[in-house]
Design an enzyme around this catalytic site. Structure first.
Site, PDB file in Angstrom:
ATOM      1  CG  ASP A 124      -3.025  -0.443  -2.251  1.00 24.73           C
ATOM      2  OD1 ASP A 124      -3.080   0.744  -1.864  1.00 24.73           O
ATOM      3  OD2 ASP A 124      -3.572  -1.376  -1.636  1.00 24.73           O
TER       4      ASP A 124
ATOM      5  CB  SER B 197      -0.957  -0.039   1.197  1.00 22.55           C
ATOM      6  OG  SER B 197      -1.892   1.000   1.150  1.00 22.55           O
TER       7      SER B 197
ATOM      8  CG  ASP C  23      -2.687   4.249  -1.380  1.00 28.89           C
ATOM      9  OD1 ASP C  23      -3.469   4.023  -2.318  1.00 28.89           O
ATOM     10  OD2 ASP C  23      -2.652   3.559  -0.342  1.00 28.89           O
TER      11      ASP C  23
ATOM     12  CG  ASP D 228      -6.250   0.969  -0.632  1.00 25.33           C
ATOM     13  OD1 ASP D 228      -5.353   1.838  -0.574  1.00 25.33           O
ATOM     14  OD2 ASP D 228      -6.311   0.008   0.165  1.00 25.33           O
TER      15      ASP D 228
END
Length: 447
Positions: free
Chosen positions: A246, A105, A244, A248
């Protein structure tokens, strides 16, 4: 039963240190594969999707997981770099047994992690994760050559996901005439998000779209919005969108460079749905959601409840209540009427739709909401200190709460990863909040 490997968001750590090592990843793929095949219908072939962000270690972990799944007799579909919510969508759309994301992430590139999605595009249940951990205790094996899993590449994964994102934007609206800066954090959305906004009509200026395996989240994206703010001002753009690593999480910036966090965007999403006559029931925030947002949402005539910090807990409470909208200040925003998980691109589209339908800027949509100043002090703790048993400290906490009444809020919680006590006070006056927080923090005995 306590989990040994899975945390609140899968398994995560530094690459090269257990458990983010090839040997464990192969065992993990095999264990997950065995659990899936046990739950499968007779003669049903299990198939999983593996997606990843742009970290250089993704290749290593992907190959190890693939080997483990194949050894368990599970077919693997590889889709390369793609946002985490893209894996959730494709897993459900393609009727697969599970989805796997290789990502850490918003963390730096040295870290990586693994998380799973169910066939329905939800994060795996605690029971399923415990079943995988139990299987990890067994030695790794291998099915017969005839039953070995095969690997396929899904070449149009990004295109499928782009079309899905676009489908969540109202069909009678477009983004023509809008100049957007989109920061993809050199992460998983670098080849999806810019296309989504461009194909809906916006003029798109992209930054953070040159991943080299080591620059994910490095001075860019939702956790470092300074680059986006500067670019929006430089280009004279109408709006900036930051995702960000990833994709999400979402943060947004208006034409003046003002940053809007997840709390504020959560209110915009809720109010837009109320204005369109949608029955929401209520909205889920977290323990850290600003009190001004809670008050504003309640002012819409709907409920507001707080979950523990983390999008997993927001999602759990949403499902428990049967509500649709939730999120947290970090930018995890859940619109369960659009997707089964948090999606930064889709959340941005919902905000853009609200702006278009109301013919207002982000600032105008939020002009009645005045965010309370929030003071957060981190106090180092002695290893043996239990703040909940400290009568003097708790007496002061009670006094501060009584002084603030309904015009403020106090939150005390121990860090889950460091020997720190977090003291948060928010109220309409920054000075009052600081003095109140200090009056509590000063009573904590430090090492």
């Amino acid at each position: 039963m306590k989990k040994q490997y899975f945390g609140t968001d899968g398994i995560r750590g530094e690459v090269g240190k257990f458990p983010i090592v090839p040997e464990f990843m192969t065992r993990l793929g095999y264990a997950a594969g065995k659990v899936l095949t046990k739950d499968a219908k007779p003669h049903e072939r299990c198939k999983v999707l593996i997606g990843k962000d742009t970290r250089v270690s993704g290749y290593l972990l992907e190959a190890a997981l693939e080997a483990g799944f194949a050894a368990a007799g599970v077919d693997v579909m590889l889709c390369g770099p793609i946002p985490t919510p893209g894996v959730a969508y494709l897993t459900k759309a393609l009727r697969l047994s599970a989805g796997v994301v290789i990502s850490a992430s918003h963390n730096p590139y040295q870290d990586n992690g693994i998380k799973f999605f169910s066939a329905k595009g939800d994060k795996l249940s605690d029971d399923f994760e415990l079943a995988i951990e139990a299987e990890l205790e067994n030695p790794i094996g291998c099915v017969s050559s005839k039953e070995l899993g095969k690997a396929f590449r899904l070449d149009d994964a990004a295109g499928r996901y782009i079309e899905f994102c676009k489908s969540t934007f109202p069909g009678d609206l477009n983004l023509k005439g809008l100049k957007l800066v989109v920061d993809c954090a050199n992460g998983a959305a670098y080849h999806t998000a810019p296309h989504v906004f461009h194909e809906l009509g916006a003029e798109v200026i992209s930054i953070g779209v040159s991943p080299d395996g080591r620059n994910i989240n490095d001075g860019c994206g939702a956790t470092a919005p300074a680059a986006l703010i500067a670019k929006v001002k430089e280009e004279g753009a109408d709006l900036g969108i930051a995702l960000d690593g990833d994709a999400d999480r979402l943060q947004m910036v208006d034409s003046t460079g003002r940053l809007f966090n997840g709390d504020e965007l959560l209110y915009v999403l809720a109010k837009d749905r109320i204005d369109r006559g949608q029955q929401l029931g209520g909205v889920i925030g977290t323990l850290m959601t600003n009190l001004a947002i809670e008050n504003a949402i309640k002012g819409l005539g709907i409920g507001f409840e707080r979950a523990n910090v983390g999008d997993r807990y927001v999602l759990e409470l949403l499902k428990q209540k049967g509500w649709l909208i939730g999120g947290e200040g970090s930018g995890h925003l859940l619109c369960l009427d659009q997707h089964s998980t948090g999606d930064g691109t889709i959340a941005a589209l919902q905000v853009l739709a609200a702006m278009s339908q109301n013919k207002k800027s982000l600032s105008e949509l939020l002009n009645t909401v005045k965010i309370f100043p929030q003071v957060l002090l981190n106090v180092k703790l002695k290893p043996s200190y239990d703040w909940k048993s400290d009568e003097v400290l708790n007496k002061q906490i009670t006094k501060v709460e009584a002084d603030l009444k309904d015009a403020g809020r106090v939150l005390i919680r121990a860090s889950g990863t460091e020997p720190l006590l977090r003291v948060m006070v928010e109220t309409q006056s920054a000075d009052v909040a600081m003095n109140a927080a200090k009056s509590i923090a000063d009573l904590v005995p430090t090492p």
